[in-house]
Design an enzyme around this catalytic site. Structure first.
Site, PDB file in Angstrom:
ATOM      1  N   SER A 233       0.850  -1.185   0.000  1.00 33.99           N
ATOM      2  CA  SER A 233       0.000   0.000   0.000  1.00 33.99           C
ATOM      3  C   SER A 233       0.886   1.235   0.000  1.00 33.99           C
ATOM      4  O   SER A 233       1.912   1.265   0.693  1.00 33.99           O
ATOM      5  CB  SER A 233      -0.922   0.018   1.228  1.00 33.99           C
ATOM      6  OG  SER A 233      -1.777   1.141   1.198  1.00 33.99           O
ATOM      7  N   GLU A 234       0.492   2.263  -0.762  1.00 33.68           N
ATOM      8  CA  GLU A 234       1.384   3.406  -0.965  1.00 33.68           C
ATOM      9  C   GLU A 234       1.633   4.214   0.302  1.00 33.68           C
ATOM     10  O   GLU A 234       2.574   5.009   0.349  1.00 33.68           O
ATOM     11  CB  GLU A 234       0.832   4.313  -2.065  1.00 33.68           C
ATOM     12  CG  GLU A 234      -0.422   5.054  -1.707  1.00 33.68           C
ATOM     13  CD  GLU A 234      -0.940   5.867  -2.877  1.00 33.68           C
ATOM     14  OE1 GLU A 234      -0.975   7.095  -2.751  1.00 33.68           O
ATOM     15  OE2 GLU A 234      -1.317   5.290  -3.900  1.00 33.68           O
ATOM     16  N   ASN A 235       0.813   4.045   1.335  1.00 33.38           N
ATOM     17  CA  ASN A 235       1.072   4.761   2.584  1.00 33.38           C
ATOM     18  C   ASN A 235       2.119   4.054   3.439  1.00 33.38           C
ATOM     19  O   ASN A 235       2.417   4.509   4.541  1.00 33.38           O
ATOM     20  CB  ASN A 235      -0.223   4.974   3.382  1.00 33.38           C
ATOM     21  CG  ASN A 235      -0.931   3.686   3.716  1.00 33.38           C
ATOM     22  OD1 ASN A 235      -1.033   2.789   2.884  1.00 33.38           O
ATOM     23  ND2 ASN A 235      -1.450   3.579   4.925  1.00 33.38           N
TER      24      ASN A 235
ATOM     25  N   SER B 176       8.014   3.883   0.520  1.00 37.95           N
ATOM     26  CA  SER B 176       6.963   3.274  -0.280  1.00 37.95           C
ATOM     27  C   SER B 176       6.974   3.810  -1.705  1.00 37.95           C
ATOM     28  O   SER B 176       6.860   3.054  -2.678  1.00 37.95           O
ATOM     29  CB  SER B 176       5.602   3.524   0.369  1.00 37.95           C
ATOM     30  OG  SER B 176       4.577   2.948  -0.392  1.00 37.95           O
TER      31      SER B 176
END
Length: 214
Positions: free
Chosen positions: A49-51, A91
């Site tokens: 997940s990009e977070n 990320s």
């Protein structure tokens, strides 16, 4: 012959079926997050997940949510053994550096040759920026789109040329929809499969574009 659309879960299962063992995958905000709930047993897929999460599992059971552990869409997620969370910058380095095998994104429009528009329709009050979608679209080795084929007004979301602001050029390899699955090529659309009962001529009528079958 009549045909029935794939439900959101059936569509998620269809996408999950094509993800190869050992793949590193980012699931975009919205419908793509459902794919995590339908990954086949015995296939290891590492979800990012990009977070700043790597190694997510399916959605938590009702009542077992941990709101300190959320994905980029602010939905509670689970973390599998060996999973990790880390800085947002790390990320994005992962996303931009070609370390993801597949990203699955939603879209407002996709062109027949794979241009992607998925962040704004230009309407007042729309999302003010593209977010991480641009990084994912060009950074992942394969970009797949998961969406309904038609808008609520009955217009095709697959178009000859996108009229909405672009996220990426010629980046989409496959389009998974509630009625059919397509490959985007330099020559245009190629059909992979359709729901039972949907004929080729009717599908071309709905999309409004020629669709190759081989």
């Amino acid at each position: 012959m009549s045909y029935q659309k794939r439900s959101k879960d059936e569509l998620a299962r269809r996408v999950a079926h094509d993800i190869h063992d050992g793949a590193y995958v980012n699931l975009g905000i919205g419908m793509p997050t459902l794919v995590a709930n339908h990954l086949p047993e015995g296939v290891e897929v590492i979800l990012q997940s990009e977070n700043g999460i790597l190694g997510m599992g399916p959605a938590p059971a009702a009542g077992a949510e941990d709101f300190d552990l959320i994905n980029a869409g602010k939905q509670p997620v689970t973390l599998l053994p060996g999973g990790a969370y880390f800085h947002h910058a790390d990320s994005f380095a992962m996303m931009r550096g070609g370390h993801l095998d597949i990203c699955v994104l939603g879209a407002f429009q996709v062109s027949a040759t794979g241009d992607l528009a998925n962040w704004s329709t230009g309407e007042p009050g729309a999302i003010p920026a593209v977010g991480g979608a641009m990084d994912l679209a060009v950074g992942a080795r394969q970009t797949w789109v998961m969406m309904d084929l038609l808008t609520k007004q009955g217009a095709s979301k697959i178009v000859e040329r996108c009229s909405y602001p672009l996220t990426g050029l010629a980046c989409v390899k496959r389009i998974y929809t509630d009625l059919a699955t397509f490959a985007c090529t330099r020559e245009g659309l190629r059909l992979i499969d359709t729901v039972p009962g949907l004929g080729h001529a009717e599908l071309e009528r709905l999309v409004g574009l020629p669709i190759a079958t081989a």
